[in-house]
Write a protein that holds these residues in place. Structure first.
Motif, PDB file in Angstrom:
ATOM      1  N   ILE A   1      11.156   5.969  -5.526  1.00 33.33           N
ATOM      2  CA  ILE A   1      10.345   7.176  -5.700  1.00 33.33           C
ATOM      3  C   ILE A   1      10.159   7.861  -4.355  1.00 33.33           C
ATOM      4  N   GLY A   2      10.045   9.174  -4.385  1.00 44.55           N
ATOM      5  CA  GLY A   2       9.846   9.923  -3.152  1.00 44.55           C
ATOM      6  C   GLY A   2       9.059  11.193  -3.393  1.00 44.55           C
ATOM      7  N   LEU A   3       8.634  11.790  -2.296  1.00 47.23           N
ATOM      8  CA  LEU A   3       7.969  13.085  -2.331  1.00 47.23           C
ATOM      9  C   LEU A   3       8.823  14.084  -1.569  1.00 47.23           C
ATOM     10  N   CYS A   4       8.909  15.302  -2.098  1.00 45.97           N
ATOM     11  CA  CYS A   4       9.687  16.342  -1.446  1.00 45.97           C
ATOM     12  C   CYS A   4       9.042  17.695  -1.702  1.00 45.97           C
TER      13      CYS A   4
ATOM     14  N   LEU B   1       0.830  -1.211   0.000  1.00 43.58           N
ATOM     15  CA  LEU B   1       0.000   0.000   0.000  1.00 43.58           C
ATOM     16  C   LEU B   1       0.859   1.253   0.000  1.00 43.58           C
ATOM     17  N   GLY B   2       1.949   1.231   0.777  1.00 42.44           N
ATOM     18  CA  GLY B   2       2.854   2.377   0.812  1.00 42.44           C
ATOM     19  C   GLY B   2       3.497   2.632  -0.533  1.00 42.44           C
ATOM     20  N   SER B   3       3.898   1.568  -1.196  1.00 44.37           N
ATOM     21  CA  SER B   3       4.508   1.696  -2.519  1.00 44.37           C
ATOM     22  C   SER B   3       3.503   2.247  -3.525  1.00 44.37           C
ATOM     23  N   LEU B   4       2.293   1.734  -3.503  1.00 41.28           N
ATOM     24  CA  LEU B   4       1.269   2.186  -4.443  1.00 41.28           C
ATOM     25  C   LEU B   4       0.899   3.647  -4.219  1.00 41.28           C
ATOM     26  N   ARG B   5       0.790   4.072  -2.970  1.00 41.28           N
ATOM     27  CA  ARG B   5       0.445   5.474  -2.700  1.00 41.28           C
ATOM     28  C   ARG B   5       1.545   6.399  -3.174  1.00 41.28           C
ATOM     29  N   MET B   6       2.796   5.964  -3.043  1.00 43.88           N
ATOM     30  CA  MET B   6       3.908   6.791  -3.501  1.00 43.88           C
ATOM     31  C   MET B   6       3.910   6.895  -5.030  1.00 43.88           C
ATOM     32  N   GLU B   7       3.607   5.799  -5.714  1.00 39.21           N
ATOM     33  CA  GLU B   7       3.555   5.845  -7.183  1.00 39.21           C
ATOM     34  C   GLU B   7       2.512   6.848  -7.664  1.00 39.21           C
ATOM     35  N   LYS B   8       1.396   6.916  -6.985  1.00 33.05           N
ATOM     36  CA  LYS B   8       0.319   7.832  -7.374  1.00 33.05           C
ATOM     37  C   LYS B   8       0.504   9.221  -6.788  1.00 33.05           C
TER      38      LYS B   8
ATOM     39  N   TYR C   1       0.006  10.042  -3.692  1.00 39.50           N
ATOM     40  CA  TYR C   1      -0.960  10.300  -2.622  1.00 39.50           C
ATOM     41  C   TYR C   1      -0.213  10.695  -1.354  1.00 39.50           C
ATOM     42  N   HIS C   2      -0.683  11.742  -0.710  1.00 42.62           N
ATOM     43  CA  HIS C   2       0.007  12.319   0.436  1.00 42.62           C
ATOM     44  C   HIS C   2      -0.369  11.618   1.740  1.00 42.62           C
ATOM     45  N   ASP C   3       0.583  11.597   2.649  1.00 44.32           N
ATOM     46  CA  ASP C   3       0.386  11.067   3.987  1.00 44.32           C
ATOM     47  C   ASP C   3       0.645  12.217   4.956  1.00 44.32           C
ATOM     48  N   TYR C   4      -0.402  12.624   5.678  1.00 44.43           N
ATOM     49  CA  TYR C   4      -0.255  13.725   6.618  1.00 44.43           C
ATOM     50  C   TYR C   4       0.723  13.317   7.717  1.00 44.43           C
ATOM     51  N   GLY C   5       1.669  14.173   7.982  1.00 40.12           N
ATOM     52  CA  GLY C   5       2.679  13.907   8.983  1.00 40.12           C
ATOM     53  C   GLY C   5       3.999  13.463   8.383  1.00 40.12           C
ATOM     54  N   HIS C   6       3.955  12.949   7.166  1.00 45.51           N
ATOM     55  CA  HIS C   6       5.185  12.560   6.471  1.00 45.51           C
ATOM     56  C   HIS C   6       5.437  13.494   5.286  1.00 45.51           C
ATOM     57  N   ASP C   7       4.477  13.554   4.380  1.00 46.90           N
ATOM     58  CA  ASP C   7       4.636  14.346   3.160  1.00 46.90           C
ATOM     59  C   ASP C   7       4.217  15.799   3.358  1.00 46.90           C
ATOM     60  N   MET C   8       3.323  16.006   4.280  1.00 45.92           N
ATOM     61  CA  MET C   8       2.810  17.352   4.544  1.00 45.92           C
ATOM     62  C   MET C   8       2.404  17.432   6.007  1.00 45.92           C
TER      63      MET C   8
ATOM     64  N   TYR D   1       2.938   8.055 -12.172  1.00 43.45           N
ATOM     65  CA  TYR D   1       2.142   6.888 -12.559  1.00 43.45           C
ATOM     66  C   TYR D   1       0.694   7.322 -12.738  1.00 43.45           C
ATOM     67  N   ASN D   2       0.143   7.110 -13.909  1.00 37.30           N
ATOM     68  CA  ASN D   2      -1.264   7.378 -14.203  1.00 37.30           C
ATOM     69  C   ASN D   2      -1.687   8.799 -13.785  1.00 37.30           C
ATOM     70  N   PRO D   3      -1.014   9.820 -14.300  1.00 40.66           N
ATOM     71  CA  PRO D   3      -1.288  11.192 -13.856  1.00 40.66           C
ATOM     72  C   PRO D   3      -2.707  11.692 -14.131  1.00 40.66           C
ATOM     73  N   LYS D   4      -3.389  11.127 -15.136  1.00 43.52           N
ATOM     74  CA  LYS D   4      -4.752  11.579 -15.451  1.00 43.52           C
ATOM     75  C   LYS D   4      -5.819  10.672 -14.836  1.00 43.52           C
ATOM     76  N   ASN D   5      -5.416   9.716 -14.005  1.00 40.93           N
ATOM     77  CA  ASN D   5      -6.328   8.797 -13.319  1.00 40.93           C
ATOM     78  C   ASN D   5      -7.151   7.940 -14.276  1.00 40.93           C
ATOM     79  N   GLU D   6      -6.657   7.724 -15.477  1.00 41.79           N
ATOM     80  CA  GLU D   6      -7.404   6.929 -16.450  1.00 41.79           C
ATOM     81  C   GLU D   6      -7.607   5.486 -15.992  1.00 41.79           C
ATOM     82  N   LYS D   7      -6.611   4.908 -15.324  1.00 40.91           N
ATOM     83  CA  LYS D   7      -6.719   3.517 -14.877  1.00 40.91           C
ATOM     84  C   LYS D   7      -7.680   3.377 -13.702  1.00 40.91           C
ATOM     85  N   ILE D   8      -7.817   4.424 -12.922  1.00 42.13           N
ATOM     86  CA  ILE D   8      -8.738   4.402 -11.772  1.00 42.13           C
ATOM     87  C   ILE D   8     -10.186   4.459 -12.249  1.00 42.13           C
ATOM     88  N   LYS D   9     -10.440   5.154 -13.341  1.00 38.89           N
ATOM     89  CA  LYS D   9     -11.793   5.381 -13.839  1.00 38.89           C
ATOM     90  C   LYS D   9     -12.323   4.246 -14.688  1.00 38.89           C
ATOM     91  N   VAL D  10     -11.540   3.188 -14.871  1.00 32.15           N
ATOM     92  CA  VAL D  10     -11.970   2.055 -15.713  1.00 32.15           C
ATOM     93  C   VAL D  10     -13.041   1.259 -15.012  1.00 32.15           C
TER      94      VAL D  10
END
Length: 177
Positions: free
Chosen positions: A127-130, A24-31, A33-40, A168-177
């Motif tokens: 991959i990382g967020l900064c 789950l952590g890997s998938l959220r980073m690919e997309k 998705y932010h984690d309060y307390g870590h990324d922001m 990864y999937n910046p336009k969310n096309e795979k999510i909307k399938v």
């Protein structure tokens, strides 16, 4: 290992399942998705972390913090754009891993630290967020594309890709399938 084995044996009785939290952590980073307390956190402005779309400025009753957000918008407009932005970083070499705290460099100068990281199996690298921050120009596509980006991992420099949108999937096309 003994404790895990005991819990696993009892899992049939309790209907427990493996959760795959690292996945789950890997998938959220690919997309991105932010984690309060870590990324922001509470020191980051909502537009800096890319969550301005969550504000409903037309809501009759407003919302807590609306005046502060409007003030942040005015400052960004006066500066010509956001001077801080959360960004995604992908190490171009598939071998090194990111943990967090690695230093991101732009054009030979340190600019940020990785706030959180994982391995992006879909993208084939770490991959990382900064939080990108500039004193001289707004953080926009031109700022990102105009930079020579490297990341310092274990005292070695590696080329990397920086993006203001999920890689990864910046336009969310795979999510909307």
């Amino acid at each position: 290992m003994h404790v895990y084995e005991q819990i696993f044996e009892a899992s049939n009785l309790l209907d427990l399942k493996h959760a795959g939290l690292r996945a789950l952590g890997s998938l959220r980073m690919e997309k991105g998705y932010h984690d309060y307390g870590h990324d922001m956190d509470n020191t980051d402005a909502i537009f800096e972390v890319g969550l301005g779309f969550t504000c409903d400025f037309t809501k009759a009753s407003g919302f807590i913090g609306k005046e502060a957000v409007l003030n942040q918008m005015q400052i960004a407009e006066a500066d010509g754009g956001q001077m801080k932005r959360l960004a995604q970083v992908l190490v171009n070499d598939a071998e090194p891993l990111l943990q967090h705290g690695e230093v991101l460099w732009r054009n030979g100068k340190p600019i940020s630290e990785i706030r959180s990281a994982s391995y992006a199996h879909s993208l084939g690298g770490a991959i990382g967020l900064c939080m990108l921050q500039s004193d001289c120009e707004p953080i926009a596509k031109s700022y990102v594309s105009g930079g020579d980006w490297t990341i310092e991992i274990g005292n070695k420099m590696f080329p990397c890709t920086v993006s203001l949108r999920p890689l990864y999937n910046p336009k969310n096309e795979k999510i909307k399938v």
